[in-house]
Design a protein around this motif. Structure first.
Motif, PDB file in Angstrom:
ATOM      1  N   ALA A 156      -2.377  -2.800  10.992  1.00 56.43           N
ATOM      2  CA  ALA A 156      -1.874  -2.401  12.310  1.00 56.43           C
ATOM      3  C   ALA A 156      -1.193  -1.043  12.249  1.00 56.43           C
ATOM      4  O   ALA A 156      -1.333  -0.218  13.154  1.00 56.43           O
ATOM      5  N   THR A 157      -0.454  -0.791  11.167  1.00 58.82           N
ATOM      6  CA  THR A 157       0.288   0.470  11.038  1.00 58.82           C
ATOM      7  C   THR A 157      -0.377   1.439  10.079  1.00 58.82           C
ATOM      8  O   THR A 157       0.008   2.606  10.023  1.00 58.82           O
ATOM      9  N   LEU A 158      -1.342   0.945   9.303  1.00 56.92           N
ATOM     10  CA  LEU A 158      -2.001   1.724   8.250  1.00 56.92           C
ATOM     11  C   LEU A 158      -0.999   2.210   7.207  1.00 56.92           C
ATOM     12  O   LEU A 158      -1.183   3.255   6.584  1.00 56.92           O
ATOM     13  N   ARG A 159       0.042   1.432   6.988  1.00 52.83           N
ATOM     14  CA  ARG A 159       1.041   1.748   5.963  1.00 52.83           C
ATOM     15  C   ARG A 159       0.797   0.913   4.699  1.00 52.83           C
ATOM     16  O   ARG A 159       0.472  -0.275   4.785  1.00 52.83           O
ATOM     17  N   ILE A 160       0.968   1.541   3.558  1.00 55.32           N
ATOM     18  CA  ILE A 160       0.895   0.833   2.281  1.00 55.32           C
ATOM     19  C   ILE A 160       2.217   0.104   2.087  1.00 55.32           C
ATOM     20  O   ILE A 160       3.277   0.712   2.009  1.00 55.32           O
ATOM     21  N   GLU A 161       2.149  -1.221   1.992  1.00 60.76           N
ATOM     22  CA  GLU A 161       3.359  -2.027   1.852  1.00 60.76           C
ATOM     23  C   GLU A 161       3.724  -2.282   0.394  1.00 60.76           C
ATOM     24  O   GLU A 161       4.908  -2.332   0.046  1.00 60.76           O
ATOM     25  N   THR A 162       2.729  -2.468  -0.441  1.00 55.76           N
ATOM     26  CA  THR A 162       2.956  -2.728  -1.865  1.00 55.76           C
ATOM     27  C   THR A 162       1.856  -2.064  -2.669  1.00 55.76           C
ATOM     28  O   THR A 162       0.703  -2.024  -2.235  1.00 55.76           O
ATOM     29  N   ALA A 163       2.213  -1.561  -3.838  1.00 55.15           N
ATOM     30  CA  ALA A 163       1.229  -0.972  -4.751  1.00 55.15           C
ATOM     31  C   ALA A 163       1.651  -1.278  -6.177  1.00 55.15           C
ATOM     32  O   ALA A 163       2.817  -1.108  -6.536  1.00 55.15           O
ATOM     33  N   ILE A 164       0.708  -1.759  -6.964  1.00 54.61           N
ATOM     34  CA  ILE A 164       1.018  -2.043  -8.371  1.00 54.61           C
ATOM     35  C   ILE A 164       0.003  -1.350  -9.270  1.00 54.61           C
ATOM     36  O   ILE A 164      -1.129  -1.055  -8.866  1.00 54.61           O
TER      37      ILE A 164
ATOM     38  N   LEU B 128      -3.552  -2.091  -3.948  1.00 55.52           N
ATOM     39  CA  LEU B 128      -2.742  -1.794  -2.771  1.00 55.52           C
ATOM     40  C   LEU B 128      -2.791  -2.927  -1.761  1.00 55.52           C
ATOM     41  O   LEU B 128      -3.826  -3.575  -1.596  1.00 55.52           O
ATOM     42  N   LYS B 129      -1.679  -3.118  -1.072  1.00 58.40           N
ATOM     43  CA  LYS B 129      -1.602  -4.032   0.065  1.00 58.40           C
ATOM     44  C   LYS B 129      -1.238  -3.194   1.279  1.00 58.40           C
ATOM     45  O   LYS B 129      -0.201  -2.528   1.291  1.00 58.40           O
ATOM     46  N   ILE B 130      -2.092  -3.220   2.321  1.00 61.85           N
ATOM     47  CA  ILE B 130      -1.958  -2.314   3.460  1.00 61.85           C
ATOM     48  C   ILE B 130      -1.855  -3.112   4.751  1.00 61.85           C
ATOM     49  O   ILE B 130      -2.609  -4.063   4.970  1.00 61.85           O
ATOM     50  N   ASN B 131      -0.948  -2.696   5.617  1.00 55.71           N
ATOM     51  CA  ASN B 131      -0.832  -3.280   6.950  1.00 55.71           C
ATOM     52  C   ASN B 131      -1.879  -2.611   7.845  1.00 55.71           C
ATOM     53  O   ASN B 131      -1.776  -1.410   8.121  1.00 55.71           O
TER      54      ASN B 131
ATOM     55  N   GLN C  57      -3.142 -11.316   7.010  1.00 57.49           N
ATOM     56  CA  GLN C  57      -3.525 -10.250   7.933  1.00 57.49           C
ATOM     57  C   GLN C  57      -3.231  -8.881   7.318  1.00 57.49           C
ATOM     58  O   GLN C  57      -2.662  -7.999   7.939  1.00 57.49           O
ATOM     59  N   ARG C  58      -3.666  -8.748   6.086  1.00 56.51           N
ATOM     60  CA  ARG C  58      -3.474  -7.510   5.336  1.00 56.51           C
ATOM     61  C   ARG C  58      -4.779  -7.108   4.662  1.00 56.51           C
ATOM     62  O   ARG C  58      -5.639  -7.942   4.367  1.00 56.51           O
ATOM     63  N   LEU C  59      -4.896  -5.800   4.406  1.00 60.02           N
ATOM     64  CA  LEU C  59      -5.995  -5.256   3.625  1.00 60.02           C
ATOM     65  C   LEU C  59      -5.545  -5.103   2.175  1.00 60.02           C
ATOM     66  O   LEU C  59      -4.382  -4.774   1.905  1.00 60.02           O
TER      67      LEU C  59
END
Length: 373
Positions: free
Chosen positions: A95-103, A90-93, A71-73
């Protein structure tokens, strides 16, 4: 290498304008008919409203995909021309539109100028918990782990010349990669991560240049569209062979494709003609042509609400069509709308590229939600 990108301000809701329909009707012309269907204005009362909200993202956004498993973008980005040193996954939530991980991808081993394995195309393999990415500049493909974006495998440079789109067929453990530099759809085994024999497309004249890919899993069909020849190719995913070829009269610079599995309709977006052609998937008849806007680059179909979303890169808009071809809305996105993903809830996720270094409306993610009137 893992890094964190701080969340930037939520932007104002993007403007949207409801528009009357501009609908092209075809009198049952055959797929080989050289005369395109006429574009005739047909009055329509929109039955949907669209709400759009956006956030700023990292520079160079290109393609986006949604994982039902996490359930992530997931967003791919790459900046500039070779040597490309700036690229992110990027891995984005949502629901919150927060970037959770970036490589940042690893450096390209075959070069000494600092170019990384820049990511352009992206697809989700939920069956194996992975993200597939195309490295267009190096003609390669990479596989990352969904959980933390760790690199699982980097394929050799040149394995897929000018790799563009990647698409996953979970039922057959296959990853398909389009190559506009050739007339081949490259194939990989998603279970073993090994390359398989490619699918050579046979066109009606010059060698086709496959662009976007779309899958009708229920009917075991993979579709692609050729940039230079305005042809749609259907691949039988059970046999891995070309099953059909349809011409699209009037399409110029065809690049985007989507399929409505239920109604057996194919949507083809064409950049130079600024329109979408709707084909019968069973025989290739062009049923409609809808003028959507300059630079119609990509199209995505929402089976839940039965809406098609068209990214008009030159016009700076997204056109929303119902399954009857009537325009329900023109969403003003600014800059250059580039790629669209649809999640299982029918939300459209749009990436907007920048048109220049100081463009405030580019490098953004826009969420578009349809609501019935």
């Amino acid at each position: 290498m893992t890094s964190t990108i701080p969340r930037r301000r939520l932007a104002r809701a993007a403007q949207f304008l409801l528009a009357g329909a501009c609908l092209g009707l075809a009198a049952g012309c055959a797929a080989t008919d050289p005369v395109p269907p006429p574009a005739t204005a047909v009055p329509a009362t929109p039955t949907w409203t669209l709400e759009a909200h956006g956030i700023d993202l990292t520079p160079g956004v290109y393609q986006i995909a949604y994982s039902a498993r996490t359930q992530r973008l997931y967003v791919a980005s790459a900046v500039g021309r070779p040597p490309v040193r700036e690229s992110r996954l990027l891995k984005i939530n949502p629901a919150t539109l927060r970037i959770e991980t970036a490589i940042t991808p690893a450096p390209q081993a075959s070069r000494q100028d600092g170019q990384v394995q820049a990511i352009y195309g992206i697809a989700i393999d939920d069956a194996h918990g992975q993200v597939w990415a195309t490295n267009t500049r190096s003609g390669s493909v990479a596989v990352y782990r969904q959980a933390d974006l760790a690199l699982v495998k980097q394929f050799p440079d040149g394995i897929t010349p000018h790799a563009r789109d990647v698409l996953i067929d979970a039922a057959h453990d296959r990853a398909y990669v389009s190559s506009p530099a050739s007339n081949v759809i490259h194939v990989f085994d998603t279970a073993t991560l090994q390359p398989l024999p490619g699918i050579t497309l046979s066109g009606g004249g010059e060698a086709p240049k496959p662009m976007s890919l779309t899958l009708d899993a229920a009917n075991q069909r993979l579709y692609t569209v050729s940039l230079n020849t305005a042809e749609v190719f259907a691949i039988d995913t059970a046999t891995g062979r070309q099953a059909a070829r349809y011409t699209v009269p009037g399409a110029l610079g065809a690049s985007g494709i989507a399929v409505d599995s239920q109604a057996q309709r194919i949507y083809v977006a064409s950049q130079k003609s600024g329109d979408v052609a709707v084909l019968d998937a069973r025989d290739g008849r062009v049923l409609q042509r809808v003028h959507t806007g300059a630079g119609a680059l990509n199209v995505a179909f929402d089976p839940l609400h039965r809406l098609a979303y068209v990214a008009n890169r030159g016009a700076g808009t997204v056109t929303v069509l119902d399954d009857g071809g009537a325009i329900q809305a023109q969403v003003a996105t600014g800059s250059a709308p580039n790629h669209i993903a649809i999640d299982p809830q029918g939300t459209a996720w749009l990436l907007v590229k920048t048109m220049g270094r100081h463009d405030p409306s580019g490098d953004r993610l826009i969420r578009i939600e349809a609501r019935a009137k």
